[in-house]
Design a protein around this motif. Sequence first.
Motif, mmCIF file in Angstrom:
data_model
loop_
_atom_site.group_PDB
_atom_site.id
_atom_site.type_symbol
_atom_site.label_atom_id
_atom_site.label_comp_id
_atom_site.label_asym_id
_atom_site.label_seq_id
_atom_site.Cartn_x
_atom_site.Cartn_y
_atom_site.Cartn_z
ATOM 1 N N ARG A 1 -5.994 -2.520 7.604
ATOM 2 C CA ARG A 1 -4.834 -2.243 6.761
ATOM 3 C C ARG A 1 -3.513 -2.629 7.430
ATOM 4 O O ARG A 1 -2.450 -2.464 6.836
ATOM 5 C CB ARG A 1 -4.805 -0.756 6.396
ATOM 6 N N LEU B 1 0.808 -1.214 0.000
ATOM 7 C CA LEU B 1 0.000 0.000 0.000
ATOM 8 C C LEU B 1 0.846 1.271 0.000
ATOM 9 O O LEU B 1 0.501 2.249 -0.672
ATOM 10 C CB LEU B 1 -0.932 0.015 1.217
ATOM 11 N N LEU C 1 -1.723 7.029 4.711
ATOM 12 C CA LEU C 1 -2.814 6.293 5.344
ATOM 13 C C LEU C 1 -3.277 6.938 6.650
ATOM 14 O O LEU C 1 -4.442 7.310 6.787
ATOM 15 C CB LEU C 1 -2.391 4.844 5.593
#
Length: 293
Positions: free
Chosen positions: A185, A130, A141
């Motif tokens: 995540r 990511l 994030l």
Amino acid sequence: MFVISILLLIAAVVLFFVGRGNDSRGLKLGSLGALLAGVFSLIGSMLYVISAYEVGVPVAFGKVGAPMTSGMHVKSPFTDVTTFSTRPVDLNLSDKDVIEVRSSQGGVMYAEVTVKWAVTPSKAVELYKLAGTEEAIQQRLVYPDSREIVRNVFARYSSEQGYASDREKINAEIASLIKERLAPRGIDVTTVNLRNVKPSEKLQDQIDSKIQQQQATERATEAARTAKAESDRRRIEAEGIARANKILSNSLTDKVLMNQCIEAYKQAAAKNPVYAVPCGGGSGNPLIVDTKK
């Protein structure tokens, strides 16, 4: 390290053949030294140590491998390892990063928030895909998601609730939503602290005006309450006096007045010579006169 080991091995081979051709013992020894150095360099390039409180993500020829926990690992010389710290990291949303929020009434406030987060070791590969680096995890994030959630939560509360009455409730709601958003995540949010909420200048002026109005209303209410209490006191006092006068008027009959007159005459006559208008004589009240005066 791997490139150095290859160069050393090549150097060892060259020195060996040159030394053998010239029958030079020094070149042969140099070849042996280069060979040993090349071997150790090659071994070193295949060993990788992950420090405590870190997790590594190996990547070889574009393919991501399984997470590497703390300790020594053997890897391919062509494998690169990206490490992530598993210690908590503080994201401070203050100063230039302070969050501008709006209440349900449209009032503008500035919220200072600290988010303490850490990488979940088992999710290191997903985080690498990511973001790529620890700094990118925070910037791509944690940072944007935290700011978005803080704004959304404040938008459900009034200005007064935001900067005063419901700050703890808002803090708990923000923490819950940030944890819920980032946990899948691979980001473990341990603490969210709403440190300060400051109203904008325009909102502060509105707050001050409202406080002054409330204070004026309270003063007027208190004055009205005091006036009513004084009025009630005077009414009660007047009613008491009226009742007392009525009772006294009803109790003062002619017989009672005659008895009081006789008692007064007896007390005066016992002390001094007096003469008196007999009680009940004439149209006026009885009169007692002391001759010594």
